[in-house]
Design a protein around this motif. Structure first.
Motif, PDB file in Angstrom:
ATOM      1  N   VAL A   5      38.685  46.065  27.840  1.00 64.20           N
ATOM      2  CA  VAL A   5      38.717  44.777  29.001  1.00 64.20           C
ATOM      3  C   VAL A   5      39.347  43.657  27.237  1.00 64.20           C
ATOM      4  CG1 VAL A   5      37.575  42.988  29.663  1.00 64.20           C
ATOM      5  CG2 VAL A   5      37.294  45.242  29.854  1.00 64.20           C
ATOM      6  N   THR A   6      40.444  43.475  27.882  1.00 66.75           N
ATOM      7  CA  THR A   6      40.752  41.947  27.278  1.00 66.75           C
ATOM      8  C   THR A   6      41.364  41.344  28.320  1.00 66.75           C
ATOM      9  OG1 THR A   6      43.181  42.998  27.401  1.00 66.75           O
ATOM     10  CG2 THR A   6      42.617  43.920  25.592  1.00 66.75           C
ATOM     11  N   GLY A  52      44.349  44.982  31.911  1.00 68.84           N
ATOM     12  CA  GLY A  52      42.959  45.222  30.508  1.00 68.84           C
ATOM     13  C   GLY A  52      41.862  44.149  31.217  1.00 68.84           C
ATOM     14  N   ALA A  53      41.716  43.730  32.886  1.00 68.77           N
ATOM     15  CA  ALA A  53      40.983  43.147  33.591  1.00 68.77           C
ATOM     16  C   ALA A  53      39.469  44.256  33.577  1.00 68.77           C
ATOM     17  CB  ALA A  53      41.147  42.215  34.740  1.00 68.77           C
ATOM     18  N   SER A  54      38.296  44.317  33.669  1.00 70.48           N
ATOM     19  CA  SER A  54      37.068  44.955  33.912  1.00 70.48           C
ATOM     20  C   SER A  54      37.042  45.845  35.244  1.00 70.48           C
ATOM     21  CB  SER A  54      35.723  44.193  33.707  1.00 70.48           C
ATOM     22  OG  SER A  54      34.666  44.616  34.061  1.00 70.48           O
ATOM     23  N   GLY A 112      43.453  47.180  41.573  1.00 67.52           N
ATOM     24  CA  GLY A 112      44.116  47.660  40.887  1.00 67.52           C
ATOM     25  C   GLY A 112      43.440  49.068  39.751  1.00 67.52           C
ATOM     26  N   VAL A 113      41.591  48.438  40.615  1.00 67.27           N
ATOM     27  CA  VAL A 113      40.930  49.875  39.225  1.00 67.27           C
ATOM     28  C   VAL A 113      41.914  50.814  39.963  1.00 67.27           C
ATOM     29  CG1 VAL A 113      38.781  51.115  39.353  1.00 67.27           C
ATOM     30  CG2 VAL A 113      38.967  47.933  39.886  1.00 67.27           C
ATOM     31  N   ALA A 114      41.823  51.951  38.885  1.00 67.56           N
ATOM     32  CA  ALA A 114      42.179  53.286  38.659  1.00 67.56           C
ATOM     33  C   ALA A 114      41.476  54.133  39.820  1.00 67.56           C
ATOM     34  CB  ALA A 114      42.610  53.662  37.660  1.00 67.56           C
ATOM     35  N   GLU A 171      31.434  38.300  39.593  1.00 67.40           N
ATOM     36  CA  GLU A 171      31.299  37.056  40.309  1.00 67.40           C
ATOM     37  C   GLU A 171      32.870  36.989  41.093  1.00 67.40           C
ATOM     38  OE1 GLU A 171      31.632  33.144  40.941  1.00 67.40           O
ATOM     39  OE2 GLU A 171      29.691  34.241  41.916  1.00 67.40           O
ATOM     40  N   PRO A 172      33.160  36.947  42.515  1.00 64.60           N
ATOM     41  CA  PRO A 172      34.660  37.304  43.312  1.00 64.60           C
ATOM     42  C   PRO A 172      35.463  36.775  42.014  1.00 64.60           C
ATOM     43  CG  PRO A 172      33.286  35.895  44.436  1.00 64.60           C
ATOM     44  CD  PRO A 172      32.526  36.260  42.637  1.00 64.60           C
ATOM     45  N   ASN A 173      36.678  37.259  41.710  1.00 65.26           N
ATOM     46  CA  ASN A 173      38.040  37.501  41.434  1.00 65.26           C
ATOM     47  C   ASN A 173      38.112  36.258  39.687  1.00 65.26           C
ATOM     48  OD1 ASN A 173      39.837  37.478  43.265  1.00 65.26           O
ATOM     49  ND2 ASN A 173      38.674  35.627  44.472  1.00 65.26           N
ATOM     50  N   SER A 174      36.557  37.280  39.009  1.00 64.30           N
ATOM     51  CA  SER A 174      36.512  37.008  38.050  1.00 64.30           C
ATOM     52  C   SER A 174      36.928  38.325  37.060  1.00 64.30           C
ATOM     53  CB  SER A 174      35.262  36.845  37.653  1.00 64.30           C
ATOM     54  OG  SER A 174      33.842  37.928  37.657  1.00 64.30           O
ATOM     55  N   ASN A 175      36.996  39.664  37.734  1.00 67.18           N
ATOM     56  CA  ASN A 175      37.627  40.023  36.716  1.00 67.18           C
ATOM     57  C   ASN A 175      39.055  40.719  37.441  1.00 67.18           C
ATOM     58  OD1 ASN A 175      34.767  40.903  35.960  1.00 67.18           O
ATOM     59  ND2 ASN A 175      34.496  42.697  37.192  1.00 67.18           N
ATOM     60  N   VAL A 176      39.814  39.546  37.106  1.00 68.33           N
ATOM     61  CA  VAL A 176      40.989  38.859  38.027  1.00 68.33           C
ATOM     62  C   VAL A 176      42.188  39.540  36.621  1.00 68.33           C
ATOM     63  CG1 VAL A 176      42.689  39.011  39.934  1.00 68.33           C
ATOM     64  CG2 VAL A 176      40.284  39.374  39.717  1.00 68.33           C
ATOM     65  N   SER A 177      43.332  40.167  36.933  1.00 70.71           N
ATOM     66  CA  SER A 177      44.366  39.138  35.336  1.00 70.71           C
ATOM     67  C   SER A 177      45.675  39.039  36.047  1.00 70.71           C
ATOM     68  CB  SER A 177      44.822  40.120  34.285  1.00 70.71           C
ATOM     69  OG  SER A 177      45.837  41.335  35.381  1.00 70.71           O
ATOM     70  N   LEU A 178      46.048  37.631  35.430  1.00 70.10           N
ATOM     71  CA  LEU A 178      47.397  38.004  36.391  1.00 70.10           C
ATOM     72  C   LEU A 178      48.423  38.526  36.785  1.00 70.10           C
ATOM     73  CD1 LEU A 178      48.465  34.558  34.836  1.00 70.10           C
ATOM     74  CD2 LEU A 178      47.083  34.826  36.272  1.00 70.10           C
ATOM     75  N   VAL A 179      48.511  39.775  36.614  1.00 72.46           N
ATOM     76  CA  VAL A 179      49.249  41.304  36.953  1.00 72.46           C
ATOM     77  C   VAL A 179      48.450  41.944  38.202  1.00 72.46           C
ATOM     78  CG1 VAL A 179      49.425  42.939  36.402  1.00 72.46           C
ATOM     79  CG2 VAL A 179      49.210  42.259  34.338  1.00 72.46           C
TER      80      VAL A 179
END
Lengths: 95, 504
Positions: A67-68, B42-44, B166-168, B50-58
């Motif tokens: 996680v980055t 690289g987001a978890s 985006g989770v696999a 929390e909503p929208n906290s495991n979100v990268s700009l990708v």
């Protein structure tokens, strides 16, 4: 002409691009000429030739599993027209 | 490697007004890859944040962001393929599947339509001991999961959370080899078991880590065999796809309902429209999603942001060498090595943790007795009290200790159950408990003889009867066992009673 007006209208709708009715004939014509050009390219014999996927000899870059990123709720929501309690709020979508 | 022999189950037959019908089912199971980070960012992947906290700009599809593939997700897909005895494609590629929905910010899902990473494999679906179906896997491809929309928080708005975006996912596509609702549920159960053994998906259906799209059609007896011979789909009926099922029970109910719905239409002279349907558990029915026709025009094309995914055979071999023993092999080994029934072996191998626990208990002991104690006493009790094996108050060592005491004839089977109860509630070393509480079996014949003499002396009438009817010796054995608090060795008591009554 390979693309008629109905097809042009449908393609615009699929892409969610608004096109006024009077512009459709012109659009259909343009799309057709693109496809006609493709038809011309299809005449080239490419049997046994691998499709080119990159102009440089490189492999797909890979990442380690770690996680980055994330934890940027405020940035993610910054451009949202409407956001509530951490969610994007959009007009109701019902199946 | 050992294999158990089996025969295929009978297909489910539904009698109709115009004759019998059979069901044909194919499934697309979406299994979330167990990884720390997402497929292309690289987001978890952690559930419940929390909503929208495991979100990268990708993941949020901001302009200029590019996907970079997570190597471990690829490894997990390869591992899954190998676990399903499938061919691994060293060359695969990603395509864009285009559609618009608020929880898909890119406007397309990155998937693998034309060149999936995994090709044909198989799953052996067990229906009962000796009866199983080999379901062929057509392909497994890697793709991105979508986000989640919440529709019930506001009357006019839908709320969107992109944490899952985006989770696999591995989409595992079967051939239409499943022939009934129970088989369909068993197929999902078996697939889940294999994925959990492999560690490639946690299989948590409630959290949505595993979801199934179920394709159902009906045909007349004989049609399916014609399809199997020719692989020509025209022998089969038109199928409907029931989307997004996340419970074995609902999968069965939905298939049952859908098959009957199709039969009713066909018997009425109508025809089936190929369409996508949703199952409504509250009403127990499926209904058309009525999505616009265009929604299915996904306009797939190769994703220009991603080069083809090329992997080495050496890497695949390395992953293959690290595969654990899988359920079918483990079960076959348990039957052969421990002499247990296939049923017991299935119970013990349902989860890796149960199998490991059992093997610890069985090490150096009688396998059948160990299986019996683990399944009937321990699992039975855990189930009854709704306790997970990982929280079991009785450890493998303690249970092994109890079995040792029975094996060494220190305690009888009956006392062993009392001892189990004590270990369950109070804990402690079984051997010590037996010692301290005087639970040892009495094998001292002098003591047993004294007890027998006492019973005989006190019951002259019974003695007379027993002489005429040797079966009554059992009554004396019972009395002696009672008098010794169950600690007397039953065989010794039996022998002494019979000799004292002169029954030999």
């Amino acid at each position: 002409m390979s693309i008629d007006i109905d097809t042009a209208r449908r393609v615009a709708h699929l892409a969610r691009i608004r096109v006024e009715e009077e512009r459709l004939p012109h659009l259909a014509e343009q799309l057709s000429s693109v496809l006609d050009f493709m038809e011309q390219l299809n005449e080239v014999d490419v049997d046994g030739i691998e499709p080119m996927t990159s102009v440089t000899p490189m492999a797909l870059p890979r990442r380690k599993d770690g996680v980055t990123d994330g934890g940027i709720q405020d940035k993610v929501l910054a451009n949202a027209p409407d956001a509530r309690e951490g969610f994007f709020a959009v007009p109701k979508v019902v199946e | 490697m050992t294999e158990l022999t089996y025969t295929a189950p009978k297909p489910k037959v539904i009698p109709g007004a115009t004759g019998d019908w059979e069901i044909v089912i194919g499934m697309e199971v979406h299994a979330q890859v167990k990884s720390e980070a997402k497929l292309f960012s690289g987001a978890s992947t952690k559930f419940g944040a929390e909503p929208n906290s495991n979100v990268s700009l990708v993941d949020a599809a901001m302009p200029g962001m590019l996907p970079v593939i997570n190597e471990y997700c690829v490894e997990q897909a390869v591992r899954t393929g190998l676990g399903l005895k499938a061919e691994i494609n060293l060359y695969s590629r990603f395509d864009r599947k285009n559609y618009f929905y608020p929880d898909l910010p890119q406007g397309y899902q990155i998937s693998q339509l034309y060149h999936p990473i995994v090709g044909e494999g198989e799953v052996l679906v067990d229906m009962e001991p000796g009866v199983a179906r080999r379901v062929r896997i057509e392909r497994i491809h890697l793709e991105q999961d979508a986000g989640k929309s919440v529709h019930d928080m506001d009357p006019t708005m839908s709320f969107v959370d992109l944490n899952r975006t985006g989770v696999a996912l591995m989409e595992i596509v079967s051939r239409p080899d499943i022939r009934g609702p129970e088989e369909a549920a068993e197929y999902v159960r078996k697939l889940r078991q294999i994925l959990r053994y492999l560690g490639t998906c946690d299989g948590n259906m409630q959290e949505g880590s595993m979801r199934a799209d179920v394709n159902v059609s009906v045909c007349r007896p004989g049609d399916y065999e014609r399809y199997q011979e020719s692989q020509d789909f025209s022998h089969l009926g038109t199928r409907c796809e029931i989307k997004n099922m996340n419970s074995m029970r609902f999968i069965q109910a939905a298939i049952e309902y859908e098959a009957r719905r199709q039969i009713a239409i066909l018997e009425d002279g109508g025809s089936i429209d190929q369409e996508t349907r949703l199952y409504d558990a509250a009403k127990n029915e499926t209904r058309s999603m009525r999505s616009k026709e265009e929604a299915h025009d996904y306009r797939y094309f190769p994703d220009p942001d991603l080069l083809p995914l090329e992997i080495d055979q050496a890497w695949v071999d390395e992953i293959g060498a690290g595969l654990p023993e899988l359920p079918d092999e483990k079960r076959a080994r348990f039957v052969l090595d421990f002499g247990m029934t296939e049923y017991d072996a299935s119970v013990l191998t349902a989860e890796v943790a149960s199998a490991d626990f059992f093997e610890k208990v069985a090490a150096g002991r009688d396998g059948k007795m160990a299986a019996n104690w683990v399944i009937n006493e321990l699992f039975g009790r855990l189930n009854k009290e709704d306790i997970a094996l990982s929280d079991s108050p009785v450890s493998a060592e303690q249970l092994g200790g109890i079995i040792d005491l029975i094996g060494q004839k220190v305690i009888s089977g009956k006392i062993a159950k009392d001892l189990f109860e004590i270990v369950w509630t109070e804990g402690g070393d079984p051997a010590k408990i037996v010692e301290e509480r005087g639970m040892k079996q009495v094998t001292d014949t002098g003591a047993i003889e004294a007890a027998v003499d006492e019973i005989i002396a006190g019951n002259p009438a019974q003695v007379e009867k027993a002489k005429g009817n040797p079966k009554l010796a059992g009554w004396f054995v019972g009395q002696v066992m009672k008098a010794t608090g169950g600690k007397a060795n039953p065989q010794a008591v039996q022998d002494i009673v019979r000799s004292k009554l002169g029954l030999e």
